[in-house]
Design a protein around this motif. Structure first.
Motif, PDB file in Angstrom:
ATOM      1  N   PRO A 736       0.718  -1.119  -0.001  1.00  0.00           N
ATOM      2  CA  PRO A 736      -0.031  -0.182   0.026  1.00  0.00           C
ATOM      3  C   PRO A 736       0.901   1.299  -0.021  1.00  0.00           C
ATOM      4  O   PRO A 736       0.166   2.457  -0.275  1.00  0.00           O
ATOM      5  N   TYR A 737       2.005   1.266   0.246  1.00  0.00           N
ATOM      6  CA  TYR A 737       2.974   2.388   0.335  1.00  0.00           C
ATOM      7  C   TYR A 737       3.897   2.473  -0.919  1.00  0.00           C
ATOM      8  O   TYR A 737       4.762   3.319  -1.007  1.00  0.00           O
ATOM      9  N   LYS A 738       3.712   1.668  -1.854  1.00  0.00           N
ATOM     10  CA  LYS A 738       4.778   1.785  -3.175  1.00  0.00           C
ATOM     11  C   LYS A 738       4.935   2.917  -3.631  1.00  0.00           C
ATOM     12  O   LYS A 738       5.864   3.531  -3.807  1.00  0.00           O
ATOM     13  N   LEU A 739       3.460   3.928  -3.956  1.00  0.00           N
ATOM     14  CA  LEU A 739       3.742   4.976  -4.567  1.00  0.00           C
ATOM     15  C   LEU A 739       4.026   6.042  -3.885  1.00  0.00           C
ATOM     16  O   LEU A 739       4.858   6.852  -4.339  1.00  0.00           O
ATOM     17  N   ARG A 740       3.695   5.888  -2.526  1.00  0.00           N
ATOM     18  CA  ARG A 740       4.178   7.059  -1.602  1.00  0.00           C
ATOM     19  C   ARG A 740       5.592   7.218  -1.553  1.00  0.00           C
ATOM     20  O   ARG A 740       6.437   8.085  -1.420  1.00  0.00           O
ATOM     21  N   ALA A 741       6.266   5.979  -1.297  1.00  0.00           N
ATOM     22  CA  ALA A 741       7.674   5.759  -1.265  1.00  0.00           C
ATOM     23  C   ALA A 741       8.466   6.341  -2.524  1.00  0.00           C
ATOM     24  O   ALA A 741       9.453   7.011  -2.546  1.00  0.00           O
ATOM     25  N   ARG A 742       7.678   6.051  -3.621  1.00  0.00           N
ATOM     26  CA  ARG A 742       8.198   6.531  -5.024  1.00  0.00           C
ATOM     27  C   ARG A 742       8.140   7.995  -5.036  1.00  0.00           C
ATOM     28  O   ARG A 742       9.268   8.935  -5.427  1.00  0.00           O
ATOM     29  N   THR A 743       7.042   8.654  -4.580  1.00  0.00           N
ATOM     30  CA  THR A 743       6.993  10.165  -4.439  1.00  0.00           C
ATOM     31  C   THR A 743       8.231  10.756  -3.650  1.00  0.00           C
ATOM     32  O   THR A 743       8.552  11.641  -4.003  1.00  0.00           O
ATOM     33  N   ILE A 744       8.213  10.054  -2.253  1.00  0.00           N
ATOM     34  CA  ILE A 744       9.245  10.717  -1.412  1.00  0.00           C
ATOM     35  C   ILE A 744      10.579  10.546  -1.919  1.00  0.00           C
ATOM     36  O   ILE A 744      11.591  11.464  -1.949  1.00  0.00           O
ATOM     37  N   TYR A 745      10.777   9.254  -2.565  1.00  0.00           N
ATOM     38  CA  TYR A 745      12.220   9.009  -3.110  1.00  0.00           C
ATOM     39  C   TYR A 745      12.631  10.223  -4.323  1.00  0.00           C
ATOM     40  O   TYR A 745      13.673  10.671  -4.086  1.00  0.00           O
ATOM     41  N   GLU A 746      11.710  10.265  -5.135  1.00  0.00           N
ATOM     42  CA  GLU A 746      12.023  11.614  -6.189  1.00  0.00           C
ATOM     43  C   GLU A 746      12.108  12.808  -5.739  1.00  0.00           C
ATOM     44  O   GLU A 746      13.205  13.700  -6.102  1.00  0.00           O
ATOM     45  N   GLU A 747      11.482  13.210  -4.687  1.00  0.00           N
ATOM     46  CA  GLU A 747      11.638  14.565  -4.178  1.00  0.00           C
ATOM     47  C   GLU A 747      12.822  14.727  -3.516  1.00  0.00           C
ATOM     48  O   GLU A 747      13.392  15.846  -3.388  1.00  0.00           O
ATOM     49  N   LEU A 748      13.000  13.730  -2.553  1.00  0.00           N
ATOM     50  CA  LEU A 748      14.519  13.663  -1.877  1.00  0.00           C
ATOM     51  C   LEU A 748      15.426  13.791  -2.547  1.00  0.00           C
ATOM     52  O   LEU A 748      16.645  14.528  -2.478  1.00  0.00           O
ATOM     53  N   ARG A 749      15.532  12.912  -3.775  1.00  0.00           N
ATOM     54  CA  ARG A 749      16.815  12.832  -4.614  1.00  0.00           C
ATOM     55  C   ARG A 749      16.995  14.297  -5.146  1.00  0.00           C
ATOM     56  O   ARG A 749      18.091  14.847  -5.257  1.00  0.00           O
ATOM     57  N   GLN A 750      15.994  14.825  -5.904  1.00  0.00           N
ATOM     58  CA  GLN A 750      16.177  16.256  -6.224  1.00  0.00           C
ATOM     59  C   GLN A 750      16.609  17.127  -5.360  1.00  0.00           C
ATOM     60  O   GLN A 750      17.611  17.905  -5.589  1.00  0.00           O
ATOM     61  N   ASN A 751      16.056  17.016  -4.224  1.00  0.00           N
ATOM     62  CA  ASN A 751      16.335  18.146  -3.232  1.00  0.00           C
ATOM     63  C   ASN A 751      18.155  18.087  -2.930  1.00  0.00           C
ATOM     64  O   ASN A 751      18.820  18.950  -2.669  1.00  0.00           O
ATOM     65  N   LEU A 752      18.406  16.692  -2.719  1.00  0.00           N
ATOM     66  CA  LEU A 752      19.839  16.449  -2.457  1.00  0.00           C
ATOM     67  C   LEU A 752      20.944  16.682  -3.509  1.00  0.00           C
ATOM     68  O   LEU A 752      21.857  17.652  -3.322  1.00  0.00           O
ATOM     69  N   ILE A 753      20.416  16.573  -4.683  1.00  0.00           N
ATOM     70  CA  ILE A 753      21.287  16.996  -5.750  1.00  0.00           C
ATOM     71  C   ILE A 753      21.298  18.547  -5.946  1.00  0.00           C
ATOM     72  O   ILE A 753      22.511  19.122  -6.154  1.00  0.00           O
ATOM     73  N   ARG A 754      20.180  19.092  -6.022  1.00  0.00           N
ATOM     74  CA  ARG A 754      20.055  20.502  -6.231  1.00  0.00           C
ATOM     75  C   ARG A 754      20.957  21.306  -5.050  1.00  0.00           C
ATOM     76  O   ARG A 754      21.942  22.234  -5.590  1.00  0.00           O
ATOM     77  N   ASN A 755      20.731  20.787  -3.827  1.00  0.00           N
ATOM     78  CA  ASN A 755      21.809  21.693  -2.711  1.00  0.00           C
ATOM     79  C   ASN A 755      22.920  21.299  -2.862  1.00  0.00           C
ATOM     80  O   ASN A 755      24.061  22.166  -2.558  1.00  0.00           O
ATOM     81  N   VAL A 756      23.598  20.088  -3.384  1.00  0.00           N
ATOM     82  CA  VAL A 756      24.938  19.975  -3.160  1.00  0.00           C
ATOM     83  C   VAL A 756      25.394  20.724  -4.518  1.00  0.00           C
ATOM     84  O   VAL A 756      26.431  21.328  -4.366  1.00  0.00           O
ATOM     85  N   VAL A 757      25.020  20.650  -5.489  1.00  0.00           N
ATOM     86  CA  VAL A 757      25.244  21.491  -6.880  1.00  0.00           C
ATOM     87  C   VAL A 757      25.406  22.720  -6.553  1.00  0.00           C
ATOM     88  O   VAL A 757      26.409  23.590  -6.847  1.00  0.00           O
ATOM     89  N   ASP A 758      24.292  23.406  -5.978  1.00  0.00           N
ATOM     90  CA  ASP A 758      24.226  24.878  -5.835  1.00  0.00           C
ATOM     91  C   ASP A 758      25.465  25.056  -4.737  1.00  0.00           C
ATOM     92  O   ASP A 758      26.010  26.355  -5.117  1.00  0.00           O
TER      93      ASP A 758
END
Length: 802
Positions: A736-758
């Motif tokens: 039941p948490y498959k899609l939610r895990a994916r949504t959080i995964y994608e946002e966290l990944r983008q947040n980490l990459i953006r912050n380190v690059v900036d």
């Protein structure tokens, strides 16, 4: 060893301190604690000899200096670069990596770990590029030849030309072997056409020569010195040229020293300055062949080779990490720099660790410390300024990257670490070997405590290697070497696991706790747990044997599972694998885990121990002693009696059952973990997941008057990488948490990459940690291309299997 549930009890630590031969009078020389593990050394395996060993002979293995070259031998011929910069209108000297230098940017943008590296250093308006190359041709001595291109340029529009008119570079050779002689190529000074700077001979490489080539009008001065203090070469140069704050003097030939072990060459010229320094080995009488070899690694031919090597690096990088269409071009630049400086920061060290004794052993032997055996270490380092040495906890994360780049280098590094194991299966958590390493660490952190462990993160990379071998992802040669390595290493890996089980077990079956916490401190708000790697992360307020540390329990499950996988690969699963399967079943028992660590109300996992939240630091007057007047100091005050209970501090430790995949994909408890992670009032930010929740009473709190919060809110890449790994895992599992895990995964990944690059483009660096309050600003050590380099695997979406 035994991995069955019946064996998981409390271990006996007394064996750590017994003399090998009993209570003999010479026991202080033969304590178990400084006795090597009784098995063949892994680094003696044939796969680490021959061509492999020679290919890694020379390298940029002195990460604590901006540029340092040496061999992988205990007593090496070393080389390095010192230069004069300008800061605040004054001349300053540069050599050892120091935060106080306020260098705008430095680090290897490319490095393949073997024969090529490119580093860019920006020092207050001067851009210094250093490029390293190794070659192996007919006639070379052992390890081949190498070249260094140094290119220095300044921003003339924004700098004082009176100060920056002339550049001063100091290239040096230093000989650790007393019997070897360094000789000046004096004809260089008399014959303008001659490129010879120095020459000599070593048993390992034969005759050698050092040459310089440049199209610029160089002025070269030199001097010879004799010193045992190679970590103080900058001071030696500074004394030789006089005060450099208002002017730069010139080195003078020192005719009084007939047998120098350090030669320094001062290279002065108008900016821009470019010089090629070449080192050729296996030389004898002057010959056309030697001259041709010098020509091949200088000038235009060096330029062509460097271009080709950079192209090879980029092609391999693109092939292995395949970032096309995954991230921006700016992110690719950062990922490449993260990998390059991690690999370029690999160092070689030789010496003896300092081992602390218990009070009983101190009383018996009249010593506080004993030395470990003399040993060599080949290891990546977390950061070249503050942490240019080996850290066991960090190394496993380093190898997640390095094993994907160069399997042989990865196995070489892990093998060196496992060879540091003593007879009881203990490995020092830090390795400070040799005077250069000692010069970069406070004295109080040098001694290692054999009762204390560190997370067994080396199993992270080993799991990847096992899986890759089982799935035929490697070449036949690579798979054979991995299997041979694991076959030899298995007895040590078992002993390491058993050491944890024997010495870190708790009172309850399947419980563990990190030893080494100070039970008597009255100065720390919460006694530190350095051994866990999480330093000041809040644990039970009153350390003791009743503690149950959730992260260590999960690390033990992780290690047992990896050992079980190795037994299957090696084909001896029926012999010992069933024992590890029993351990895995016990430690992954979901009901037992919940009974011991789950808070039913919040749905969060916690440590257990003797704890109270009513603790604070208060100012108290001190007594006057002699000439010291009374003053005030911060003292810990406990305002209620602690009780055995769960320790209600939500953070990285709480997420270990999630990160290690113990929670079933259909369990509502998994949903609770996702709630905690994605809650902005607790762990979530736009820059990554916090180390400690904002709701914690110790969030962002100092632990003593001078110990700023470390793992109490800041964002750390290694744990965010493990959180992403789990999110990725659960996003592929039905439930039941498959899609939610994916949504959080994608946002966290983008947040980490953006912050380190900036941060990289704003500051020039990749950082140790990131500030949860100040717009994700980089904090701590920089460049920190240890586990923060995992941002590259995050970009590539490459994660270890859970």
């Amino acid at each position: 060893m035994s991995g069955s549930s019946s064996s998981l009890g409390t271990g006996n630590q007394s064996s750590l301190w017994r003399s090998v031969d009993g209570d003999d009078e010479e026991g202080d020389q033969q304590l178990r604690v400084n006795t090597p593990f009784p098995a063949p050394k892994i680094m003696d395996l044939p796969q680490f000899q021959g061509e492999h060993k020679e290919s890694l002979y020379w390298g940029t293995y002195r990460p604590h200096v901006y540029l340092g070259i040496r061999t992988r031998t205990p007593r090496s011929l070393m080389a390095g670069l010192i230069w004069i910069g300008v800061k605040d209108g004054k001349y300053v000297i540069r050599h050892v990596c120091e935060d106080s230098d306020e260098i705008s940017k430095y680090g290897w943008t490319h490095h393949n770990g073997r024969d090529y590296g490119n580093q860019v250093i920006v020092d207050h308006g001067m851009t210094l590029t250093t490029e390293f190359l190794k070659t192996k041709e007919d006639g070379c001595g052992y390890g081949g030849d190498w070249a260094l291109r140094i290119d220095a340029q300044i921003d003339k529009d924004n700098l004082d030309e009176e100060l920056w008119g002339t550049g001063h570079l100091f290239f040096y050779l230093a000989e650790e072997e007393d019997s070897n002689v360094l000789s000046i190529g004096r004809e260089k000074l008399d014959t303008p056409d001659s490129s010879l700077l120095a020459y000599g001979s070593r048993e390992d490489i034969g005759g050698w020569e050092l040459h310089i080539d440049s199209t610029d009008d160089l002025e070269i001065h030199y001097s010879g010195f004799r010193t045992p203090h190679f970590h103080k070469l900058a001071e030696l140069v500074q004394n030789a040229i006089g005060s450099h704050e208002t002017g730069v003097g010139l080195l003078q030939p020192d005719t009084s020293e007939n047998s120098p072990n350090v030669l320094v060459f001062q290279i002065s010229a108008k900016f821009p300055v470019r010089a090629d320094i070449s080192f050729v080995s296996g030389t004898g009488l002057p010959s056309s062949r030697d001259a041709e070899r010098v020509k091949n690694i200088t000038g235009k031919q060096l330029s062509n080779t460097l271009i080709e090597k950079q192209k090879e690096f980029d092609e391999k990088f693109n092939r292995l990490f395949n970032l096309t269409d995954k991230v921006s071009s700016e992110a690719v630049t950062v990922g490449r720099a993260a990998l390059g400086n991690l690999i370029g920061g690999i160092g070689y060290f030789y010496g003896q660790s300092k081992i602390s004794l218990t009070q009983d052993m101190r009383d018996k032997h009249g010593k506080d410390f004993v030395p470990y055996w003399p040993a060599e270490m080949y290891t990546a380092v977390p950061g070249r300024t503050t942490f240019p040495r080996g850290f066991l906890w960090d190394e496993g994360f380093h190898q997640l990257l390095i094993c994907r780049w160069d399997i042989k280098i990865c196995l070489d590094i892990i093998g060196h670490w496992l060879d540091m194991m003593n007879v009881d299966g203990w490995i020092p958590r830090e390795l400070v070997l040799g005077t250069e390493a000692l010069s970069k660490i406070p004295e109080e952190y040098v001694a290692q405590h054999p009762t204390n462990g560190n997370p067994p993160t080396l199993f992270l990379a080993l799991k990847d290697l096992v899986n890759g071998t089982s799935r035929n992802q490697f070449t036949t040669s690579e798979s054979n070497e991995i299997t041979s390595f694991l076959d030899s290493a298995f007895v040590r890996l078992e002993a390491w696991f058993q050491w944890f089980h024997n010495t870190q077990s708790g009172k309850d079956v399947s419980s563990y706790y990190w030893h080494g916490r100070d039970q008597t401190t009255n100065r720390q708000l919460n006694p530190q747990t350095l051994t866990s790697g999480f330093d000041d992360y809040p644990r039970a307020s009153h350390p003791g044997e009743e503690e149950r540390h959730l992260d260590l329990r999960c690390w033990m499950l992780f290690a047992a599972d990896r050992l079980n996988s190795i037994t299957k690969l090696l084909g001896n699963h029926n012999e010992v694998g069933n024992e590890y399967e029993s351990t895995v079943r016990l430690l992954s028992d979901f009901e037992l885990l919940n009974k011991m660590h789950l808070d039913d109300v919040s749905g969060a996992y916690f440590d257990f121990g003797n704890h109270t939240e009513k603790v604070r630091l208060v100012w108290r007057d001190t007594e006057s002693l002699g000439s010291n007047p009374a003053s005030q100091e911060l003292i810990r005050e406990v305002m209620e009696i602690p009780q055995l209970s769960l320790v209600p501090h939500l953070g990285y430790v709480s997420l270990f059952p999630f990160m290690t995949g113990i929670i079933p994909s259909e369990s509502p408890i998994l949903g609770k973990q996702l709630d905690h992670i994605f809650d902005r009032s607790e762990l979530w930010t736009d820059f990554g997941v916090l180390s400690l929740a904002k709701s914690s009473t110790l969030y962002d709190k100092y632990n003593t008057e001078h110990e700023a919060p470390y793992w109490r809110g800041s964002i750390w890449m290694n744990m965010n990488y493990m959180i992403l790994s789990a999110l990725h895992h659960y996003s592929t599992e039905d439930g039941p948490y498959k899609l939610r895990a994916r949504t959080i995964y994608e946002e966290l990944r983008q947040n980490l990459i953006r912050n380190v690059v900036d941060n990289y483009f704003k500051t020039g660096y990749i950082w140790e940690q990131y500030d949860q309050k100040n717009d994700g600003k980089g904090r701590g050590v920089h460049p920190f291309t240890g586990w923060t380099s995992l941002i590259l695997l995050i970009m590539a979406e490459t994660y270890p299997e859970i």
